[in-house]
Design an enzyme around this catalytic site. Structure first.
Site, PDB file in Angstrom:
ATOM      1  N   ASN A  33       4.603   2.353  12.428  1.00  0.00           N
ATOM      2  CA  ASN A  33       4.841   1.706  13.175  1.00  0.00           C
ATOM      3  C   ASN A  33       3.517   1.051  13.522  1.00  0.00           C
ATOM      4  O   ASN A  33       3.401   0.292  15.091  1.00  0.00           O
ATOM      5  CB  ASN A  33       6.105   2.050  14.610  1.00  0.00           C
ATOM      6  N   HIS A 120      19.219  -1.872  17.999  1.00  0.00           N
ATOM      7  CA  HIS A 120      18.985  -0.067  17.864  1.00  0.00           C
ATOM      8  C   HIS A 120      20.286   1.381  17.778  1.00  0.00           C
ATOM      9  O   HIS A 120      20.271  -0.150  19.068  1.00  0.00           O
ATOM     10  CB  HIS A 120      17.362   0.000  17.971  1.00  0.00           C
ATOM     11  N   SER A 170      13.877  -4.301  13.947  1.00  0.00           N
ATOM     12  CA  SER A 170      13.029  -3.580  13.604  1.00  0.00           C
ATOM     13  C   SER A 170      13.354  -3.329  12.307  1.00  0.00           C
ATOM     14  O   SER A 170      12.699  -2.805  11.050  1.00  0.00           O
ATOM     15  CB  SER A 170      13.860  -2.046  14.266  1.00  0.00           C
ATOM     16  N   ASP A 195      14.440  -5.751  23.617  1.00  0.00           N
ATOM     17  CA  ASP A 195      13.643  -4.279  23.367  1.00  0.00           C
ATOM     18  C   ASP A 195      12.463  -4.741  22.422  1.00  0.00           C
ATOM     19  O   ASP A 195      12.894  -5.758  21.584  1.00  0.00           O
ATOM     20  CB  ASP A 195      14.794  -3.213  22.619  1.00  0.00           C
TER      21      ASP A 195
HETATM   22  C1  LIG Z   1      14.062  -1.857  18.585  1.00  0.00           C
HETATM   23  C2  LIG Z   1      13.685  -0.082  18.772  1.00  0.00           C
HETATM   24  N1  LIG Z   1      13.990   0.283  20.376  1.00  0.00           N
HETATM   25  C3  LIG Z   1      13.808   1.657  20.761  1.00  0.00           C
HETATM   26  C4  LIG Z   1      13.385   2.517  20.064  1.00  0.00           C
HETATM   27  C5  LIG Z   1      12.614   3.549  20.105  1.00  0.00           C
HETATM   28  O1  LIG Z   1      11.737   4.071  20.391  1.00  0.00           O
HETATM   29  P1  LIG Z   1      10.043   5.282  20.456  1.00  0.00           P
HETATM   30  O2  LIG Z   1      10.546   5.680  19.155  1.00  0.00           O
HETATM   31  O3  LIG Z   1       9.348   5.106  21.352  1.00  0.00           O
HETATM   32  O4  LIG Z   1      11.958   6.576  20.454  1.00  0.00           O
HETATM   33  C6  LIG Z   1      12.808   2.124  17.723  1.00  0.00           C
HETATM   34  C7  LIG Z   1      11.632   3.319  17.835  1.00  0.00           C
HETATM   35  O5  LIG Z   1      12.421   2.921  16.142  1.00  0.00           O
HETATM   36  C8  LIG Z   1      13.209   0.910  18.145  1.00  0.00           C
HETATM   37  O6  LIG Z   1      12.779   0.482  16.604  1.00  0.00           O
END
Ligand SMILES: Cc1ncc(COP(=O)(O)O)c(C=O)c1O
Length: 371
Positions: A33, A120, A170, A195
């Site tokens: 990412n 997520h 995602s 998000d």
């Molecule tokens: C949509 C989404 N929110 C939150 C997260 C979590 O973020 P972090 O990787 O900083 O823990 C991710 C990570 O994959 C994500 O894809």
């Protein structure tokens, strides 16, 4: 004997084609990412060395509520508030921690959280420990969101409603209808949690994300993660001051945990600066996305899913691509809905047009041979 339940779990996963293991990154990056190629950049390396030189500590030594609160955290939060035009910002150690804190802490008993079906795992984790009722809504289905709001309001006169969405999903690479969701939230007096994990740095003016127009409203909470396009780690939650203050007082993962390293906060400060200072990075990424769309089924974003369906087949195809030097991973349930195992192709500045063209050709050959 002691290991029997664990061996049984592993065998069960294996038989369903869902056993995972860790692999060190190898090959051309089509899976990270790190969209703007900042993670390994000279730019962030210099930011880190300069921070070390001016004495920024590599560890915080305690919780933010105790000795762990450092001027770097506060400077980052102030700069992020100005950049994202947010009333207040709180820096968390990760996006997972931030989502878990928000959904475990803010929705109260008697509230309802309506979440998009593709939301997520970190939001699920928060909802599981929270006290509010929760209800899944079919992906991007505005009418279903509205019907669920009306149904709740028909019986419950009090209690807040929280709508939880990702601006850019995602695993599917598609977008939420944010303007319509924000309109729904305003009409029915709901909170809207957006998000922006995969949109931050990639979309919006100066990379401020897709929800930038809604920042600053009392009923909108926006999460920007720092481990993706920003090339670092942690997450910046933008929300109204009372909400942030309740998190500081009530979110267990924030209170009972060592604060993120001040060095990390210093690096994220650098990431935010480069977003505005180097728009050419975003321009280059969008040109690469456009190029990829000539060769693959477009999703509209830098995340391009190639749906395979069967778990084992997705793994075999990913391995075949890896053997050709392309780091592409199979994403299987429960990360994605059952029956939709896929290759998640992500376009980043770590590759160039020629690598994308070649990868797409090899993918076509591999897909053909497994039909
Ligand atoms: C949509 C989404 N929110 C939150 C997260 C979590 O973020 P972090 O990787 O900083 O823990 C991710 C990570 O994959 C994500 O894809």
């Amino acid at each position: 004997m002691l290991m029997q339940p664990y061996n049984a779990i592993l065998q069960r996963l294996e038989s369903k084609g869902r056993l995972r293991s860790l692999n060190v990154a190898q090959g051309a990056d089509f899976s990270s990412n790190d969209y703007l190629a900042l993670a390994g950049s000279d730019y962030l390396r210099n930011i880190a060395s300069q921070a070390l030189e001016r004495g920024v500590p590599v560890g915080s030594g305690g919780s933010r509520l105790l000795r762990g609160n450092h001027p770097e955290h506060e400077a980052l939060e102030a700069e992020a508030a100005a950049f994202f035009k947010a009333p207040q910002v709180l820096y968390f150690a990760s996006g997972f921690d931030a989502n878990q804190a928000v959904f475990a802490t803010l929705p109260q008993a008697g509230d309802l959280v309506l979440y998009d079906a593709l939301i997520h795992a970190s939001i699920h984790a928060g909802m599981q420990t929270g006290k509010a009722k929760t209800q899944s809504v079919p992906h991007n289905d505005l009418a279903a969101f509205e019907a669920a709001i009306r149904q709740f309001r028909a019986t419950e006169k009090s209690g807040n409603i929280w709508l939880a969405v990702e601006s850019l999903y995602s695993m599917d690479g598609d977008f939420a209808p944010l303007a319509e969701l924000s309109d729904l939230a305003d009409r029915y007096g709901c909170f809207l949690c957006i998000d922006e994990a995969h949109a931050t740095g990639v979309f919006g003016a100066d990379g401020r994300g897709l929800a930038a127009d809604f920042a600053g409203r009392d009923n909108v909470l926006i999460l920007h993660t720092c481990g993706k396009a920003l090339g670092a780690s942690g997450a910046l939650l933008c929300a109204a001051k009372p909400l942030i203050d309740v998190l500081i007082n009530r979110a267990r993962g924030f209170i009972f945990s060592t604060a993120p390293a001040p060095l990390q906060a210093a690096i994220v400060r650098g990431s935010l600066k480069v977003l505005a200072a180097e728009p050419q990075r975003r321009g280059k990424l969008h040109a690469l996305i456009h190029h990829a769309e000539q060769h693959l089924q477009p999703s509209g974003s830098q995340i391009i899913p190639y749906i395979v369906g069967d778990n084992q087949r997705a793994v075999i195809m990913a391995e075949a691509l890896q053997n050709h030097g392309f780091d592409i991973r199979a994403i299987r349930p429960p990360t994605v809905p059952f029956g939709t195992a896929r290759l998640r192709i992500s376009i980043t500045l770590n590759v160039d047009e020629a690598q994308i063209t070649r990868m797409a050709e090899v993918l076509k050959q591999i897909a053909h041979s497994y039909e």
